[in-house]
Design a protein around this motif. Structure first.
Motif, PDB file in Angstrom:
ATOM      1  N   ILE B 247      59.609  -7.439  -4.592  1.00  0.00           N
ATOM      2  CA  ILE B 247      59.064  -8.658  -4.690  1.00  0.00           C
ATOM      3  C   ILE B 247      59.169  -9.672  -4.030  1.00  0.00           C
ATOM      4  O   ILE B 247      58.421 -10.798  -3.900  1.00  0.00           O
ATOM      5  N   MET B 309      50.099 -12.923  -7.196  1.00  0.00           N
ATOM      6  CA  MET B 309      51.300 -11.948  -7.856  1.00  0.00           C
ATOM      7  C   MET B 309      51.180 -11.825  -9.315  1.00  0.00           C
ATOM      8  O   MET B 309      52.290 -11.621  -9.916  1.00  0.00           O
ATOM      9  N   THR B 312      52.351  -8.814 -11.009  1.00  0.00           N
ATOM     10  CA  THR B 312      53.914  -8.490 -10.880  1.00  0.00           C
ATOM     11  C   THR B 312      54.620  -9.064 -11.953  1.00  0.00           C
ATOM     12  O   THR B 312      56.019  -8.304 -12.386  1.00  0.00           O
TER      13      THR B 312
END
Lengths: 114, 824
Positions: B247, B309, B312
């Motif tokens: 990440i 993102m 995520t």
């Protein structure tokens, strides 16, 4: 032949008369003294157990003070154009924002992965 | 020392004439460099287009085998990389900005002409590096986003990813150099009377874009350096089994990646803001709000990267924050769209091809913006992530926004650049083919995405109901390809047979239309005085009044008079050509190639070439030691020396570089799996080196004070002291690193080790460069010409040195003194 882009006539008379006035050696020595004292305080904070609980804010304030002294006096931001201060301070702000954001985002990630 | 280049006494010819091939290879003229960027970018635009068409042919039918799965991955990787880094950005920044900025602000060139040449040649070498994989086992295939850990050597073996990584670092460095140049030029070299609020909107867009580039590329560079270290030196920045998180790459990439959208969009907005008022025959509506909205878009763009993102799992607070900032950015963007519409409204429209494309951009970009607001909502985005809906969205933004604007800009400025008119008939044909092809290719992707078709798949099943729309998209992609073929034909026809362009074919508003087409080498025989916004319009028609307006509306613009176009009475000194930017960039290419293929002799050859060329560039400076005769050192329109603004801009960019390294250290220091941790750091030793570095800053300013009072002896003493203290610092660091290695802490040991060595090592590298810089000054100070007039050279080196010092202040606190504080 010159590297630059103005007319020869327009440039021949330029010198550094328009440059901002910079402080003398006395001011520099005083700033250096402050930097030494602040560094000594930082190291002291590191070794004093009683200050462990406040070590982060205290160290951050001391580092910020050293940072500001060098930028203002040694790098002459206090004396130079505001444009230069802006060119430095805006990236600094973005950098600090990015740093804080990433720390928080990864702290959340670490907490939820644990 | 290299021989001084001979002065170029400028002939009253246009910039395209003379010099031959050598003239183009050694040029430092911003206009020629812009043309070089343009030719290169148009080639890569064609290549990227061919890659896209191969992708579309493969998706024509279920189970198609036009290309293999790997080739498909390679093509979409290189399509994205080429279009963004080698075509769209170079066209907007390298070509349009390079050519037009100095002309629009009334300057004769950019602030640093040789660095401008260096930017182009380095970017070309980066482009070559990116494509060298053709000869070494294939192209990179991990996507233009290069998500970790797909890019690690275990999943992407071989050399192609190495070429991609190093190629992007090199191309990124060239972009930083180019935009630093633009920023300094705009701050310091505006003609008398051209305040910020009188600058053409394109200049505003480039100024703010330059800031975006300077602050957005460093996180990407750091992310790519980590990747290179993982692939070459066995570190684990993105390897989960070592405790790291992939990440981190996504954050570093999108910290660059979303500002990158605006790095492309803002110059495109600038182009439209030039084209729309010209062909509407009205001033730009809401000029101040247009300028402020550019600033606001840029500012907000640093706070929206997380919306890439959402999937995520960043948590509800972060999701909400990124959603809010992403939606907020629609406000300044909407201001721009409404201002363009208001500019067109009630105008006396001239429907040229350029205006067609500008109107097309407003429409298509608005579509892209609307689907962008959908992505800003986390729950909706989760449904759309990795689907063709996203492909539709970003093509409406990047093609509908940026490419339409580029096409508008090409038709608008082509006469100025080449001195020839493009065919309007072919242009209109190209426009309609583009509109049909573009919307037919990308609009159905919204539906395919919502029906579940994932992106980045090389084929699909027959029973999914996606076939007909894919076939429609493929047909329309071919129509789009045809549109660009028409453009290339138009360009060739124009150069060969096109009508000669007058200086001001569109009744333009800004200063580039006041000079000949193509412009003379020196741009302006006399630096113009600016009396308001739309500076050339005011010269032609006056500031106000119906008489001027009537002439304006009559559609017969007055051309620049013979006196306006007359050659200068006295010779104008322009920058001398230099071969060293090209040689230096060849050194970069050779050294990079050597690193990737592991041939250290080639690395050394490239590095020696690079260093020798860099030194030669420094010493070919014809007025070395005589700054009082050097206009680069002259106070500019902003009252500040161009080089001082340049070094501060560089320092600003470095802030983000070190912030990325520091953030990584803080994130990883607590994620150790085995190996020594931060407790290994020794405070007494580092306190000593910290003291040495602080005192070196004192010595540096005392050296500056000495040279300012023309005391060369004491200047040398203090400069020598600074160098000595810097060497002490480096010596302590070398001892510390060696000691840690013997204690079992190396670059490969654990996450703490790799992030510590990388952060402190890069700082040490900066100190080393500073020592070399100061040593060069120290030796130069023995020259006779080194007197008080050279104090600025000492000051510039000092600024860099103090910056390295304040970075250490932060590192000493966060890394050493806070060693017991848990990381993020």
């Amino acid at each position: 032949m010159s590297e630059a882009t103005q007319t020869a006539g327009a440039i021949a008379t330029h010198d550094h008369a328009d440059q901002p006035h910079h402080p003398g050696a006395g001011i520099y020595l005083i700033v250096a003294l402050f930097l030494c004292v602040l560094t000594a305080m930082e190291i002291t904070v590191f070794y004093v157990p009683a200050l462990k609980t406040v070590i982060v804010p205290v160290l951050l304030v001391l580092a910020a003070a050293k940072f500001a002294l060098i930028a203002m006096f040694f790098m002459h931001l206090k004396y130079d154009s505001w444009t230069l201060s802006g060119i430095f301070i805006f990236p600094l702000f973005i950098a600090a924002f990015m740093l804080a954001s990433l720390m928080m985002l990864f702290a959340y990630l670490a907490h939820h992965l644990a | 020392m290299a021989a001084h280049p001979k002065p170029l006494h400028v002939e009253p010819a246009n910039y395209l004439q003379g010099g031959g091939v050598i003239g183009w290879l050694t040029t430092v003229d911003h206009k020629r460099i812009a043309v070089l960027y343009g030719v290169s970018a148009l080639l890569f635009l064609g290549l990227g287009g061919l890659e896209a068409m191969a992708i579309r042919i493969q998706l024509w039918a279920p189970g198609e085998h036009f290309i293999s799965a790997r080739a498909y991955n390679e093509l979409f990787t290189m399509h994205g990389t080429s279009m963004l880094f080698l075509a769209v950005m170079p066209l907007l920044l390298g070509t349009f900005a390079n050519f037009m900025l100095p002309l629009q602000i009334g300057a004769r060139d950019v602030a640093f002409p040789r660095i401008n040449a260096l930017s182009f040649w380095v970017s070309l070498m980066g482009a070559i590096l990116l494509h060298l994989g053709w000869f070494f086992g294939g192209l990179p295939d991990a996507g233009w986003f290069g998500y970790a850990n797909l890019t690690e050597r275990m999943y992407s073996p071989g050399l192609p990813l190495d070429f991609w990584t190093l190629g992007l670092i090199v191309a990124g460095a060239s972009t930083i150099l180019a935009t630093l140049n633009f920023l300094v030029t705009l701050i310091t070299m505006r003609a008398p009377g051209m305040s910020y609020m009188r600058m053409p909107m394109f200049c505003w867009a480039i100024m703010i874009t330059s800031i975006l580039v300077l602050l957005a590329f460093p996180p990407l560079t750091v992310g790519l350096i980590f990747l290179l270290m993982d692939r070459f030196f066995g570190t684990h920045f993105y390897i989960v089994s070592a405790g790291a998180t992939p990440i981190l790459w996504q954050h570093l990439f999108w910290l660059f990646g979303h500002p990158e959208v605006y790095i492309i969009a803002l110059p495109a907005f600038g182009v439209i803001s030039e084209v729309v008022p010209t062909f509407s025959r009205k001033p730009l509506f809401g000029y101040p709000m247009m300028a402020y909205s550019i600033c606001l878009i840029a500012f907000l763009s640093y706070g929206v990267w997380g919306h890439h993102m959402f999937a995520t799992g960043m948590g509800p607070v972060a999701d909400a924050a990124f959603a809010v900032t992403s939606m907020l950015i629609a406000i300044p963007t909407g201001i721009k769209i409404f201002s363009w519409i208001a500019t067109v409204w009630g105008g006396s429209l001239r429907m040229t091809t350029s205006f067609y494309f500008a109107l097309g951009m407003i429409l298509e970009f608005t579509f892209g913006g609307l689907s962008g607001i959908m992505h800003a909502s986390a729950p909706i985005d989760l449904q759309q992530t990795d689907s063709y809906f996203v492909v539709a969205h970003f093509h409406y933004v990047l093609f509908g926004g940026a490419v339409f604007a580029i096409l508008a800009g090409i038709f608008y400025w082509w006469p100025k650049v080449t001195g020839k008119m493009l065919s309007e008939r072919l242009g209109k044909l190209q426009f309609w083919l583009t509109i049909i092809g573009f919307n037919g290719t990308f609009f159905p992707m919204h539906f395919l995405g919502m029906w579940g078709m994932p992106r980045r798949i090389y084929t699909y099943g027959a029973g999914l109901g996606w076939t007909h729309l894919n076939q429609l998209e493929t047909v329309c992609a071919m129509i789009l390809g045809l549109a660009f073929l028409v453009m290339y034909i138009n360009m060739v026809w124009s150069i060969a047979n096109g009508e000669k362009a007058p200086p001001d074919p569109w009744d333009g508003r800004s200063l580039e239309w006041s000079v000949a087409s193509p412009p003379p080498v020196y741009n302006f025989a006399r630096i113009p005085e600016v009396r308001g916004r739309d500076a050339w319009w005011i010269v032609k028609y006056g500031r106000t009044g119906s008489r001027g307006l009537a002439a304006y509306m009559s559609g017969k613009p007055p051309q620049p008079s013979a006196a306006d176009l007359a050659p200068p009475a006295e010779p104008i000194h322009m920058p001398a050509p230099s071969i060293f930017p090209l040689i230096l960039s060849i050194g970069v290419l050779v050294a990079s190639l050597g690193v990737i293929i592991g041939e250290w002799r080639i690395v050394i050859l490239g590095a020696v070439t690079l260093v020798v060329a860099a030194i030669a560039m420094g010493f070919e400076y014809p007025t070395f030691g005589q700054e009082s005769h050097d206009p680069m050192a002259a106070p500019s329109s902003g009252g500040t020396d161009v080089r001082k603004v340049g070094i501060w801009s560089f320092i600003g960019s470095e802030c983000l570089f070190f912030a990325s390294l520091i953030a990584t250290y803080i994130i990883y220091k607590g994620r150790n799996i085995g190996g020594p941790g931060a407790e290994i750091l020794e405070i007494p030793l580092t306190s000593f080196s910290t003291f040495a570095l602080l005192m070196s800053s004192l010595a540096m300013v005392l050296a500056l004070a000495a040279i300012q009072r023309n005391d060369r002896t004491w200047m040398r003493v203090w400069l020598g002291t600074t160098i000595g203290l810097g060497l002490v610092f480096l010596g302590v660091e070398a001892y510390e690193f060696t000691h840690f290695y013997h204690e079992g802490l190396s670059l490969q040991t654990d996450l703490f080790g790799q992030s510590f060595f990388t952060l402190v090592g890069f700082h040490g590298a900066h100190v080393s460069i500073g020592v070399l810089w100061l040593a060069t000054l120290w030796f130069a100070s023995f020259g006779e010409k080194f007197d008080g007039s050279r104090s600025l050279s000492v000051e510039l080196a000092g600024l860099y040195w103090h910056f390295v010092d304040i970075v250490w202040v932060i590192i000493f606190t966060l890394v050493y003194l806070m060693q017991q504080v848990k990381g993020a």
